[in-house]
Motif scaffolding. Structure first.
Motif, short mmCIF file in Angstrom:
data_model
loop_
_atom_site.label_atom_id
_atom_site.label_comp_id
_atom_site.label_asym_id
_atom_site.label_seq_id
_atom_site.Cartn_x
_atom_site.Cartn_y
_atom_site.Cartn_z
N SER A 11 -56.99 -61.71 3.28
CA SER A 11 -56.15 -61.93 2.09
C SER A 11 -55.63 -60.58 1.62
O SER A 11 -56.42 -59.64 1.44
N THR A 12 -54.32 -60.47 1.39
CA THR A 12 -53.77 -59.20 0.89
C THR A 12 -54.31 -58.90 -0.51
O THR A 12 -54.41 -57.75 -0.90
N ASN A 13 -54.63 -59.95 -1.28
CA ASN A 13 -55.19 -59.70 -2.62
C ASN A 13 -56.52 -58.96 -2.52
O ASN A 13 -56.78 -58.01 -3.28
N GLN A 38 -52.23 -64.02 7.12
CA GLN A 38 -53.52 -64.03 6.41
C GLN A 38 -54.39 -65.11 7.04
O GLN A 38 -53.91 -66.21 7.33
N GLY A 41 -55.75 -66.92 3.22
CA GLY A 41 -54.85 -66.78 2.07
C GLY A 41 -55.24 -67.76 0.97
O GLY A 41 -55.54 -68.91 1.25
N ARG A 42 -55.23 -67.26 -0.27
CA ARG A 42 -55.66 -68.10 -1.40
C ARG A 42 -54.50 -68.44 -2.32
O ARG A 42 -53.63 -67.59 -2.55
N GLY A 43 -54.55 -69.65 -2.87
CA GLY A 43 -53.61 -70.02 -3.93
C GLY A 43 -54.38 -70.20 -5.22
O GLY A 43 -55.56 -69.86 -5.30
N ARG A 44 -53.72 -70.75 -6.23
CA ARG A 44 -54.40 -70.99 -7.50
C ARG A 44 -55.36 -72.17 -7.37
O ARG A 44 -55.22 -72.99 -6.49
N TRP A 49 -53.65 -70.87 0.88
CA TRP A 49 -52.20 -70.62 0.99
C TRP A 49 -51.89 -70.45 2.46
O TRP A 49 -52.38 -69.53 3.11
N ASN A 105 -46.67 -70.39 -12.38
CA ASN A 105 -46.64 -69.47 -11.23
C ASN A 105 -45.90 -69.98 -10.00
O ASN A 105 -46.09 -69.45 -8.91
N LYS A 113 -41.17 -76.23 -3.63
CA LYS A 113 -41.87 -74.96 -3.85
C LYS A 113 -41.66 -74.02 -2.67
O LYS A 113 -41.99 -74.35 -1.53
N GLY A 116 -45.31 -68.71 -4.46
CA GLY A 116 -46.31 -68.80 -5.52
C GLY A 116 -46.90 -67.44 -5.82
O GLY A 116 -46.78 -66.50 -5.01
N ILE A 117 -47.52 -67.35 -6.98
CA ILE A 117 -48.09 -66.08 -7.45
C ILE A 117 -49.55 -66.30 -7.79
O ILE A 117 -49.90 -67.29 -8.45
N ILE A 134 -48.33 -62.34 -3.97
CA ILE A 134 -47.09 -63.13 -3.84
C ILE A 134 -46.99 -63.71 -2.44
O ILE A 134 -47.12 -62.97 -1.45
N GLY A 135 -46.80 -65.00 -2.35
CA GLY A 135 -46.57 -65.65 -1.06
C GLY A 135 -45.20 -66.30 -1.08
O GLY A 135 -44.90 -67.06 -2.01
C1 BTN Z 1 -50.14 -70.46 -5.57
O1 BTN Z 1 -49.00 -70.91 -5.67
O2 BTN Z 1 -51.14 -71.19 -5.63
C2 BTN Z 1 -50.32 -68.97 -5.38
C3 BTN Z 1 -50.15 -68.55 -3.95
C4 BTN Z 1 -50.33 -67.06 -3.74
C5 BTN Z 1 -50.37 -66.68 -2.29
C6 BTN Z 1 -50.36 -65.19 -2.08
S1 BTN Z 1 -50.05 -64.74 -0.40
C7 BTN Z 1 -50.43 -63.08 -0.76
C8 BTN Z 1 -51.62 -63.08 -1.71
N1 BTN Z 1 -52.87 -63.14 -0.97
C9 BTN Z 1 -53.53 -64.28 -1.17
O3 BTN Z 1 -54.62 -64.58 -0.65
N2 BTN Z 1 -52.84 -65.06 -2.02
C10 BTN Z 1 -51.62 -64.43 -2.47
#
Ligand code: BTN
Length: 248
Positions: A11-13, A38, A41-44, A49, A105, A113, A116-117, A134-135
């Motif tokens: 995950s870049t976060n 990723q 990758g995670r979303g909210r 993601w 977000n 969509k 997402g943020i 940001i994805g």
């Molecule tokens: C959402 O809409 O739920 C938020 C999605 C965010 C995805 C981005 S991709 C880059 C960064 N790294 C992650 O793991 N999540 C965010």
């Protein structure tokens, strides 16, 4: 503004938070991490993601805001406005794509969509490190996109917008840096958010952690970024600090 590029990351976060904490003194604010894919990758709200190689932009920017803590939630809204502005500069095939925001977000194009943020914070005493993740779906086909219950996902390509991931990363990073710096001074984003607000005037249901399900007419946001939902039956206007739109 330093950029760190990786072929693959969980995950870049997580990488951005790790870099921010390891090299706090030498890493300038607004440095960012980009990955071609990723693996986690995670979303909210605990969602994943979808982050397949080369079909999306996955990036995370490091912020060290010197703002009172109550302004921090608005950074998500600032990022949303910045992404809309960056996307609006891209060349479009055919008619004008409708780019807008769903509190708090989601970035939508033509009611689907596209981005997402996910903002994550680490607080040390009274200073904060914020990671703005940001994805953006760039060239995913319908088959590569996740199916969504509330509204479907799309990509820039599917909406007739071409973008090169590396160039888009630079454009988003630059607009985001400018927007955040402006917010540090003005501490105001509600009026710019209104230009992109897709919910305003529509019937919505919002699941909130504190007052449960709220139903009513979305009525814009407060000067400090909370969602306003008017219940027409009681004429009560609810102020939502945290929540997810579950249905329109
Ligand atoms: C959402 O809409 O739920 C938020 C999605 C965010 C995805 C981005 S991709 C880059 C960064 N790294 C992650 O793991 N999540 C965010």
């Amino acid at each position: 503004m330093k950029a760190f590029h990786f072929k693959s990351l969980p995950s870049t976060n997580d990488k951005a938070m790790e870099l921010a904490q390891q090299s706090a003194s030498e890493l300038p604010e607004f440095s960012y991490v980009v990955a071609e894919e990723q693996t986690n990758g995670r979303g909210r709200n605990g969602n994943s993601w979808s982050s397949a190689p080369a079909v999306g932009l996955y990036m995370s920017m490091i912020l060290r805001p010197t703002l009172p803590l109550e302004y921090i939630p608005q950074l998500t809204l600032v990022a949303g406005v910045a992404i809309c502005e960056a996307l609006q500069t891209l060349p479009q095939k055919g008619g004008a794509a409708k780019i807008g925001l769903k509190w708090p977000n989601d970035i939508l194009i033509n009611e689907r969509k596209v981005a997402g943020i996910l903002c994550e914070a680490s607080l040390q005493g009274d200073s904060a490190t914020i990671i703005v993740g940001i994805g953006i779906n760039i060239s995913a086909t319908r088959e590569q996109l996740p199916s969504r219950v509330i509204y479907p996902a799309t990509s820039l390509m599917l909406e007739g917008i071409e973008a090169d991931p590396a160039t888009l990363a630079e454009q988003v990073a630059e607009v985001l840096r400018q927007r955040i710096q402006q917010f540090y001074k003005s501490r105001e984003i509600a009026s710019d958010w209104k230009q992109y607000d897709l919910l305003n005037g529509t019937s919505i249901k919002v699941q909130t952690p504190d007052i449960g399900l709220v139903e009513g007419i979305a009525s814009g946001i407060t000067p400090t970024g909370e969602l306003l939902v008017l219940d027409p039956a009681t004429n009560i206007c609810h102020t939502i600090t945290a929540g997810s739109i579950v249905r329109e």
